[in-house]
Structures are given as structure tokens and as C-alpha cells.
Design a protein around this motif. Structure first.
Motif, PDB file in Angstrom:
ATOM      1  N   VAL A   1      44.356  32.982  32.908  1.00 20.42           N
ATOM      2  CA  VAL A   1      45.604  33.163  33.665  1.00 20.42           C
ATOM      3  C   VAL A   1      45.764  34.641  34.068  1.00 20.42           C
ATOM      4  CG1 VAL A   1      48.137  33.026  33.543  1.00 20.42           C
ATOM      5  CG2 VAL A   1      46.736  31.138  32.660  1.00 20.42           C
ATOM      6  N   LEU A   2      45.395  35.531  33.173  1.00 19.87           N
ATOM      7  CA  LEU A   2      45.482  36.972  33.472  1.00 19.87           C
ATOM      8  C   LEU A   2      44.622  37.343  34.675  1.00 19.87           C
ATOM      9  CD1 LEU A   2      46.505  39.770  32.757  1.00 19.87           C
ATOM     10  CD2 LEU A   2      44.777  39.908  30.960  1.00 19.87           C
ATOM     11  N   ARG A   3      43.504  36.641  34.860  1.00 21.21           N
ATOM     12  CA  ARG A   3      42.621  36.924  35.999  1.00 21.21           C
ATOM     13  C   ARG A   3      43.330  36.678  37.337  1.00 21.21           C
ATOM     14  NH1 ARG A   3      39.173  39.399  36.936  1.00 21.21           N
ATOM     15  NH2 ARG A   3      37.346  38.219  37.544  1.00 21.21           N
ATOM     16  N   ALA A   4      44.420  35.903  37.309  1.00 20.88           N
ATOM     17  CA  ALA A   4      45.147  35.574  38.550  1.00 20.88           C
ATOM     18  C   ALA A   4      46.111  36.679  38.977  1.00 20.88           C
ATOM     19  CB  ALA A   4      45.916  34.270  38.368  1.00 20.88           C
ATOM     20  N   LYS A   5      46.223  37.728  38.179  1.00 24.40           N
ATOM     21  CA  LYS A   5      47.250  38.763  38.403  1.00 24.40           C
ATOM     22  C   LYS A   5      47.250  39.323  39.841  1.00 24.40           C
ATOM     23  CE  LYS A   5      48.840  43.201  36.656  1.00 24.40           C
ATOM     24  NZ  LYS A   5      48.765  44.219  35.617  1.00 24.40           N
ATOM     25  N   MET A   6      46.091  39.737  40.319  1.00 23.05           N
ATOM     26  CA  MET A   6      46.027  40.349  41.649  1.00 23.05           C
ATOM     27  C   MET A   6      46.438  39.356  42.738  1.00 23.05           C
ATOM     28  SD  MET A   6      44.852  43.496  41.840  1.00 23.05           S
ATOM     29  CE  MET A   6      43.697  43.795  43.164  1.00 23.05           C
ATOM     30  N   HIS A   7      45.976  38.124  42.597  1.00 29.73           N
ATOM     31  CA  HIS A   7      46.252  37.112  43.619  1.00 29.73           C
ATOM     32  C   HIS A   7      47.742  36.745  43.641  1.00 29.73           C
ATOM     33  CE1 HIS A   7      45.264  33.728  46.289  1.00 29.73           C
ATOM     34  NE2 HIS A   7      46.207  33.084  45.622  1.00 29.73           N
ATOM     35  N   VAL A   8      48.316  36.629  42.462  1.00 27.36           N
ATOM     36  CA  VAL A   8      49.704  36.165  42.363  1.00 27.36           C
ATOM     37  C   VAL A   8      50.688  37.267  42.748  1.00 27.36           C
ATOM     38  CG1 VAL A   8      51.487  35.478  40.707  1.00 27.36           C
ATOM     39  CG2 VAL A   8      49.256  34.337  40.666  1.00 27.36           C
ATOM     40  N   GLY A   9      50.417  38.493  42.289  1.00 26.92           N
ATOM     41  CA  GLY A   9      51.347  39.589  42.580  1.00 26.92           C
ATOM     42  C   GLY A   9      52.628  39.434  41.777  1.00 26.92           C
ATOM     43  N   ASP A  10      53.736  39.862  42.388  1.00 27.32           N
ATOM     44  CA  ASP A  10      54.989  39.957  41.647  1.00 27.32           C
ATOM     45  C   ASP A  10      55.889  38.745  41.909  1.00 27.32           C
ATOM     46  OD1 ASP A  10      56.655  41.251  39.906  1.00 27.32           O
ATOM     47  OD2 ASP A  10      57.662  42.404  41.476  1.00 27.32           O
ATOM     48  N   GLU A  11      55.335  37.559  41.753  1.00 28.74           N
ATOM     49  CA  GLU A  11      56.090  36.335  42.062  1.00 28.74           C
ATOM     50  C   GLU A  11      55.962  35.345  40.922  1.00 28.74           C
ATOM     51  OE1 GLU A  11      54.122  34.503  45.347  1.00 28.74           O
ATOM     52  OE2 GLU A  11      54.162  36.308  46.579  1.00 28.74           O
ATOM     53  N   PRO A  12      56.948  34.468  40.770  1.00 32.63           N
ATOM     54  CA  PRO A  12      56.736  33.346  39.840  1.00 32.63           C
ATOM     55  C   PRO A  12      55.645  32.423  40.411  1.00 32.63           C
ATOM     56  CG  PRO A  12      59.027  33.426  40.614  1.00 32.63           C
ATOM     57  CD  PRO A  12      58.262  34.421  41.408  1.00 32.63           C
ATOM     58  N   PHE A  13      54.951  31.733  39.547  1.00 27.43           N
ATOM     59  CA  PHE A  13      53.851  30.862  39.984  1.00 27.43           C
ATOM     60  C   PHE A  13      53.660  29.743  38.967  1.00 27.43           C
ATOM     61  CE2 PHE A  13      50.517  32.271  36.948  1.00 27.43           C
ATOM     62  CZ  PHE A  13      51.170  33.376  36.397  1.00 27.43           C
ATOM     63  N   ALA A  14      52.911  28.739  39.381  1.00 25.51           N
ATOM     64  CA  ALA A  14      52.665  27.611  38.471  1.00 25.51           C
ATOM     65  C   ALA A  14      51.241  27.667  37.938  1.00 25.51           C
ATOM     66  CB  ALA A  14      52.883  26.297  39.214  1.00 25.51           C
ATOM     67  N   VAL A  15      51.048  27.149  36.750  1.00 23.16           N
ATOM     68  CA  VAL A  15      49.714  26.958  36.190  1.00 23.16           C
ATOM     69  C   VAL A  15      49.560  25.468  35.887  1.00 23.16           C
ATOM     70  CG1 VAL A  15      48.179  27.426  34.229  1.00 23.16           C
ATOM     71  CG2 VAL A  15      49.538  29.286  35.219  1.00 23.16           C
ATOM     72  N   LEU A  16      48.477  24.885  36.368  1.00 24.40           N
ATOM     73  CA  LEU A  16      48.211  23.466  36.105  1.00 24.40           C
ATOM     74  C   LEU A  16      46.851  23.350  35.424  1.00 24.40           C
ATOM     75  CD1 LEU A  16      49.688  23.668  39.131  1.00 24.40           C
ATOM     76  CD2 LEU A  16      49.468  21.206  38.994  1.00 24.40           C
ATOM     77  N   LEU A  17      46.803  22.707  34.282  1.00 26.28           N
ATOM     78  CA  LEU A  17      45.538  22.518  33.588  1.00 26.28           C
ATOM     79  C   LEU A  17      44.918  21.190  34.030  1.00 26.28           C
ATOM     80  CD1 LEU A  17      46.377  23.736  29.972  1.00 26.28           C
ATOM     81  CD2 LEU A  17      45.815  25.049  32.029  1.00 26.28           C
ATOM     82  N   GLY A  18      43.627  21.257  34.307  1.00 26.72           N
ATOM     83  CA  GLY A  18      42.940  20.119  34.910  1.00 26.72           C
ATOM     84  C   GLY A  18      42.769  18.912  34.013  1.00 26.72           C
TER      85      GLY A  18
END
Ligand code: G1P
Length: 297
Positions: free
Chosen positions: A115-132
Motif C-alpha cells: 500500500v505504501l508503494r501507492a503513495k506517489m500515485h495516490v497523492g494527498d487524497e483519500p483512496f480505496a484498497v481492494l484485496l483480490g
């Protein structure tokens, strides 16, 4: 101010060891559930909740995932030539579903690290995480309800399911308090995969999260936990214990249909459950299944 969430992060770097040898050369996310790869259900769920920007955190051996969400010109041309428009439509559907981005996890340091790897892509916004590994039945509402709660409480939201107390060692487990909403609880503590004796409740996290960007800073400072991995549950525990940082953590209690495709037995059950409800397969499968079950001792 409520933020309109558009981004979904899907960790998909796992090795799928439980399904070897099927997953020796194929990602576990591509295992078919009836006739669609498991990952497509998850992307469809994200899109249905309005999340059309999908970031998959992948690893080696995952090119099949990229191919699945990409055009395959040769196949499209063949289907078109044959006039098989129905199948062509199915092929194009997964291509056009969402804007899918890919990032490799690098070191396999756990879900929190993915999830931490998504930091640059997500930026300063709320976001969802879905596990496959978890599939939520499309007839039941979960993610959009979580997004709604995230916006109104400006907090972190996880999906909870009441599980058999014997199974707490498979999940992140929450300590909860009731709220005025029947399907929402306030989470005051979280522990990753406790034994039945240690578990504070039977409220288990299922693989859906709506997170605030503060999670990234927390994850950066979260030491390896259970199994030597950086656990998302541990970072969420920090937020639950310090509600002043980012508004605390709440759980939306899911009472609908959820299928676990991460375990071989549950995977088989998921396929049967989904197939009996399908118009194209159910009418033939149901009577066969009844006769088959009668023959079992
Ligand atoms: C992960 C999380 C766990 C959560 C579970 C839901 O575990 O670490 O907290 O309850 O997903 O499926 P995993 O199943 O990847 O071992």
C-alpha cells in the motif's frame, strides 16, 4: 471538505503458493471464477463504486494481468472475422473497464508495504484498497457505502464481517463500539491474526479499505509485525489509537455475500455459489448438483 474518491489500489504481488502448481507460471489473480479471472470481479467492483483509476501493485510473473486489461488485436480480429460479436464484447469489456496502472512492489515486505508503494500515485487524497482474494457479490452494496461513510466522517473506513471465532487467526480483528448507525462501528483497536483466545471480537477485516493519505506516513514508520511483514492492520491500529491524527477508524459491517478465493476450498465454493445463480449455467447446474449431493455419503 468531502473529497470525491476516484482511485483504487489493488495489491496483487502475492505468490499464490496455496494454489501451486496452478500458480507456478500464472498469477493467482488470473484463476478463473466461473469464466472471469478473479481480478476482474475486483476491478468491476471498484468501477461500480466510481473508482475508475486503478493502481495494481504487482511483482514478477504478473504480465498476464497487464495483458488481461489490454487490447489483444489478433484475438479481436479473429472474433470479428467470425462474427462472434458476443465474445468480442466480453474481450473488449475488460480492456475498457478502467484506467489501470501498474507498479511493481519490489521487495515483498507485506501488505502495508504494498500500500505504501501507492503513495506517489495516490497523492494527498483519500483512496480505496481492494484485496483480490475477496469477491463481494455485485448484488450487495459495500464499497460505495464505505466511500459515503468516509466522506461524512472524514475518517478511515474498513469493511468488517462477523466470522466464526475459530477463524480469527486468518484476519485482522477489531475492537468495536456501536455508533448510531446500525451498520457502522467505531474501531478502538486492531490486531493482526490473533488466536481465538487473544481475539478482542469476531469482527474481521475483509479486504476493503477506504483510507486517508495520512496512512502513508504511518506506514513509513510501522515496523514489521506478524510474520515479519509490514502490516496494514498495524498502521490502522496506530490511527485507531490516535483518532486526533486522521479522524479515527470506523468499520462498515457487511452482511451480504462475500466469496473468498484465496483458499482452495473456499475458491471451489465460490465458483459453485456464483455459477448456480447465473442464468446461463444455473438452470443446468442446480439439478445436477442436487443429484450429485444425494449420491454423497
Ligand atoms: C490480509 C490482512 C488481514 C485481513 C485479510 C482480509 O491478510 O492482513 O488483516 O483481514 O487480508 O482478507 P491476508 O489474507 O492477505 O493474509
Amino acid at each position: 471538505m468531502a473529497f470525491h474518491i476516484t482511485k483504487a489500489v489493488i495489491p496483487a504481488a502475492g505468490l499464490g503458493t496455496r494454489f501451486l502448481p496452478a500458480t507456478k507460471a500464472m498469477p493467482k489473480e488470473m484463476l478463473p471464477v466461473v469464466d472471469k479471472p478473479a481480478i476482474q470481479y475486483v476491478v468491476e467492483e471498484a468501477v461500480a463504486a466510481g473508482l475508475t483509476d486503478v493502481l495494481m501493485i504487482t511483482g514478477r510473473n504478473k504480465t498476464a494481468l497487464e495483458n488481461h486489461f489490454d487490447r489483444i488485436g489478433e484475438l479481436e480480429a479473429t472474433l470479428l472475422q467470425k462474427g462472434d460479436i458476443e465474445r468480442l464484447r466480453k474481450v473488449n469489456y475488460s480492456t475498457d473497464l478502467a484506467e489501470v496502472h501498474y507498479l511493481r512492489q519490489g521487495d515483498p515486505l507485506g501488505l502495508g508495504h504494498a500500500v505504501l508503494r501507492a503513495k506517489m500515485h495516490v497523492g494527498d487524497e483519500p483512496f480505496a484498497v481492494l484485496l483480490g482474494d475477496d469477491i463481494i457479490d455485485e448484488r450487495d452494496v459495500l464499497l460505495s457505502r464505505m466511500i459515503e461513510e468516509q466522506a461524512s466522517r472524514n475518517a478511515t473506513i474498513v469493511a468488517l464481517l462477523e466470522v466464526d471465532p475459530k477463524l480469527t487467526h486468518l484476519y485482522g480483528i477489531a475492537t468495536v463500539e456501536a455508533t448510531d448507525d446500525d451498520d457502522v462501528v467505531r474501531i478502538t483497536g486492531l490486531v493482526e491474526k490473533p488466536s481465538t483466545e487473544e481475539a478482542p471480537s469476531n469482527y474481521a477485516i475483509i479486504g476493503r479499505y477506504v483510507l486517508r493519505p495520512e496512512i502513508f506516513d504511518i506506514l513509513e514508520h510501522t515496523p514489521p509485525g506478524k510474520g515479519g511483514e509490514i502490516q496494514l492492520t498495524d498502521a490502522l491500529q496506530t490511527l485507531a489509537a490516535n483518532p486526533d491524527i486522521a479522524g479515527g477508524v470506523y468499520g462498515v459491517v457487511f452482511r451480504g455475500r462475500r466469496y473468498d478465493t484465496g483458499d482452495r476450498l473456499d475458491y471451489i465454493k465460490a465458483i459453485v455459489q456464483l455459477a448456480v445463480d447465473r442464468d446461463d449455467l444455473g438452470p443446468d447446474l442446480r439439478p445436477w448438483l442436487k443429484t450429485f449431493a444425494e449420491g454423497l455419503d
